[in-house]
Scaffold this active site. Structure first.
Site, PDB file in Angstrom:
ATOM      1  CG  ASP A 153      -1.247   4.543   2.213  1.00 39.35           C
ATOM      2  OD1 ASP A 153      -0.931   4.976   1.084  1.00 39.35           O
ATOM      3  OD2 ASP A 153      -1.940   3.533   2.378  1.00 39.35           O
ATOM      4  CG  ASP A 340       0.004   4.609  -3.511  1.00 40.28           C
ATOM      5  OD1 ASP A 340      -0.613   5.184  -2.590  1.00 40.28           O
ATOM      6  OD2 ASP A 340       0.365   3.422  -3.439  1.00 40.28           O
TER       7      ASP A 340
END
Length: 462
Positions: A153, A340
Site C-alpha cells: 500500500d 494510490d
C-alpha cells in the site's frame, strides 16, 4: 499534356501515401485523430474478462535482483482464495468507498464536514479494513525465514503482520501466524523509543488492529536481498477484511515505512506493475534496476497538505477520443490529487467526471447500457459482442506527461453483461482526487521518492 500526366502521377502518389498513413494509424487495433492522438481502441471482449486459471508468469520478477511477484489476492494465482469465481464486486467497491472516505478525511481540503465526521465514523468501525489493497506479495520474515503474504500500500507507512500469542483475537489468514519468539534475529523495541512512537502514530492502522508489540527483525525480499534490523508492527489483537493475508507492507514516504528504512539499499526508489487481470501477474521492484522499462516519462510528486503519507500528483486535464475535455484548470487544482495503489476506482472532481462521462457515453452510444454497479453509473452489456471499439482516455500530468490508459484500465468488469467505466465523482470539486489502481494496470509506475518524481512506462508487466 505532359503537365497533366505529371499531375495524375502526383495525385496517385499522394493517394498512396495517405493510404499507407491510414494503414499505419489503424495498426494494433488503434485509430488515430488528425493530431496523432489515439482516438479509440478496438479490443476483444474476452480480453477484458479474467481467465479462470492462472496465466504462466511473464513478469520481470524472475529477472530482477530485488523484485517480488505481484498477484491479485482474489484471483486464481492467489494462494489466499479457495474459489476465484466467487469474487464479490459489490463488496470490493463498498470497501473502496470506505478507503476513499478515510483518505479524504486526512486532507485539509475536505469539505462539508467530511474530515471530522468521516474520521469519527471510521474510528468507530473497529476491525474494518480501510481499503481494498487487492494486490499482494510474499516476503520472508525472521530467522529461520517464515513466508508471509502481505498487501502492499502506497498510502500506508507501517509494515505489520499478525503475531502470536494473539492476545484477544486474530483474523483468519492463509499462512501460520508469525511467532517472534521463534526467530533468532528479532529484538523487541522499547515503547519509550522513537521507533515505537512512530509505529503508534499511524491512524489508518490503528483503526483495524491494535499494535501491542513492535519488533525489528530480518526481512527477506529475495534470497539475494536481506534487510537486517527491519522495524515492523506486531498485531496481537486484530480484526478486519484482509482476505486471509498476513498483514501489510507500507510504501509511503514516512520515517517508519519500508521506503525510508531501506533508503541506504535502494535510494528511496521503487516501482511496480499491476497485472492486467486477476489471472495474471505483475511485480514490485525496489531500487533502480537495469531490467526496468527504458521509456519512462516523469511528472513531479507533490505534497498533500496534512497528509504526508500520500504521494501527490498534478492532473492538468483529460483527453477522450483524441479530444481534450473542456475542463477549467482550477477544477483539478482546487482539491489536489494523489496516486494510490490501494484504491480501485479513480475519483475525480464532479465537474471533470461529468465531462468525462458525457464524452464517453457519446462515443459508446451504439452499445447497450447495463444497470449501475454501486458507485459506477456508466455500465454496458457486452455479452453479445465479440469486439468493441472504446474511446481512448488520456490523463495529462504536469511537465507534459500524457498517459494513454490501456483499455483494461478503462473498465471495472463485473461480468460480460456489466462492464463499467472505472471512474466515480467526488462529492465536491474541492475534495482530494485519487488516481486509482485500475488506471495504473499494465504500466511500470516508478516512484523516485528521493528525486521527487513519479514515472509511467507502458507495457511494464511483460
Amino acid at each position: 499534356m505532359e503537365g497533366s500526366f505529371l499531375c495524375v502521377i502526383n495525385r496517385a502518389r499522394l493517394f498512396l501515401s495517405l493510404h499507407i498513413l491510414m494503414i499505419c494509424f489503424m495498426h494494433e487495433g488503434y485509430s488515430y485523430g488528425v493530431e496523432g492522438k489515439i482516438a479509440s481502441h478496438t479490443v476483444s471482449v474476452s480480453s477484458l474478462l479474467p481467465s479462470p486459471s492462472c496465466s504462466p508468469s511473464t513478469s520481470k520478477a524472475s529477472t530482477r535482483k530485488s523484485t517480488l511477484e505481484v498477484i491479485h489476492k482474489h484471483g486464481p494465482c492467489s494462494p489466499l482464495v479457495q474459489d476465484p469465481n466467487l469474487i464479490n464486486h459489490t463488496k470490493i467497491l463498498l470497501q473502496d468507498e470506505l478507503r476513499v472516505k478515510w483518505i479524504q478525511s486526512q486532507s485539509s481540503n475536505s469539505s462539508d464536514g467530511l474530515k471530522a465526521s468521516a474520521a469519527v465514523r471510521l474510528r468507530a468501525k473497529a476491525g474494518v479494513n480501510v481499503g481494498t489493497n487487492n494486490y499482494v506479495v510474499t516476503i520472508g520474515l525472521g530467522t529461520p525465514k517464515k513466508h508471509l503474504t502481505l498487501e502492499f500500500d502506497t498510502g500506508s507507512s507501517l509494515t505489520w503482520t499478525q503475531c502470536k500469542p494473539c492476545v484477544g483475537s486474530c483474523y483468519t489468514q492463509s499462512e501460520p501466524i508469525f511467532n517472534p519468539s521463534q526467530s533468532s534475529s528479532y529484538a523487541n523495541i522499547s515503547c519509550t523509543s522513537t521507533s515505537c512512537s512512530q509505529l503508534g502514530n499511524n491512524p489508518p492502522h490503528l483503526i483495524y488492529l491494535k499494535l501491542t508489540m513492535s519488533y525489528k527483525n530480518k526481512l527477506t525480499i529475495t534470497p539475494m536481498e536481506v534487510i537486517d534490523n527491519f522495524k515492523f508492527g506486531c498485531g496481537e489483537k486484530n480484526q478486519g477484511l484482509f482476505g486471509r493475508t498476513a498483514g501489510l507492507i507500507g510504501l509511503s514516504d514516512d520515517k517508519i515505512s519500508i521506503v525510508e528504512q531501506t533508503a541506504a539499499n535502494y535510494g528511496k526508489y521503487f516501482s511496480y506493475c499491476l497485472p492486467p487481470s486477476t489471472s495474471s501477474r505483475g511485480h514490485l521492484t525496489f531500487g533502480k534496476d537495469g531490467g526496468a522499462v527504458s521509456s519512462v516519462s516523469f511528472t513531479p510528486l507533490s505534497k498533500v497538505p496534512q497528509s504526508s503519507q500520500f504521494y501527490g500528483i498534478s492532473i492538468l486535464g483529460i483527453i477522450v477520443g483524441g479530444k481534450r475535455l473542456s475542463i477549467p484548470s482550477t477544477v483539478f487544482s482546487s482539491g489536489g490529487a494523489i496516486i494510490d495503489s490501494g484504491t480501485d476506482i479513480t475519483r475525480l472532481p464532479p465537474t471533470a467526471y461529468s465531462a468525462l462521462r458525457t464524452a464517453f457515453r457519446n462515443a459508446m452510444a451504439n452499445y447497450t447500457m447495463a444497470p449501475a454497479l454501486t458507485i459506477l453509473d456508466t455500465c454496458y452489456d457486452f455479452s453479445k459482442e465479440n469486439t468493441i471499439t472504446v474511446p481512448s482516455i488520456t490523463f495529462s500530468f504536469a511537465r507534459g506527461v500524457d498517459v494513454d490508459l490501456d483499455p483494461i484500465g478503462i473498465f471495472f468488469v463485473g461480468k460480460a453483461s456489466q462492464v463499467c467505466l472505472a471512474f466515480a465523482p467526488n462529492r465536491a470539486d474541492s475534495n482530494l482526487s485519487i488516481y486509482g489502481n485500475t488506471q495504473q494496470k499494465t504500466f511500470e509506475v516508478v516512484y523516485d521518492v528521493a528525486g521527487g518524481r513519479l514515472g509511467f512506462g507502458s507495457n511494464g508487466c511483460s
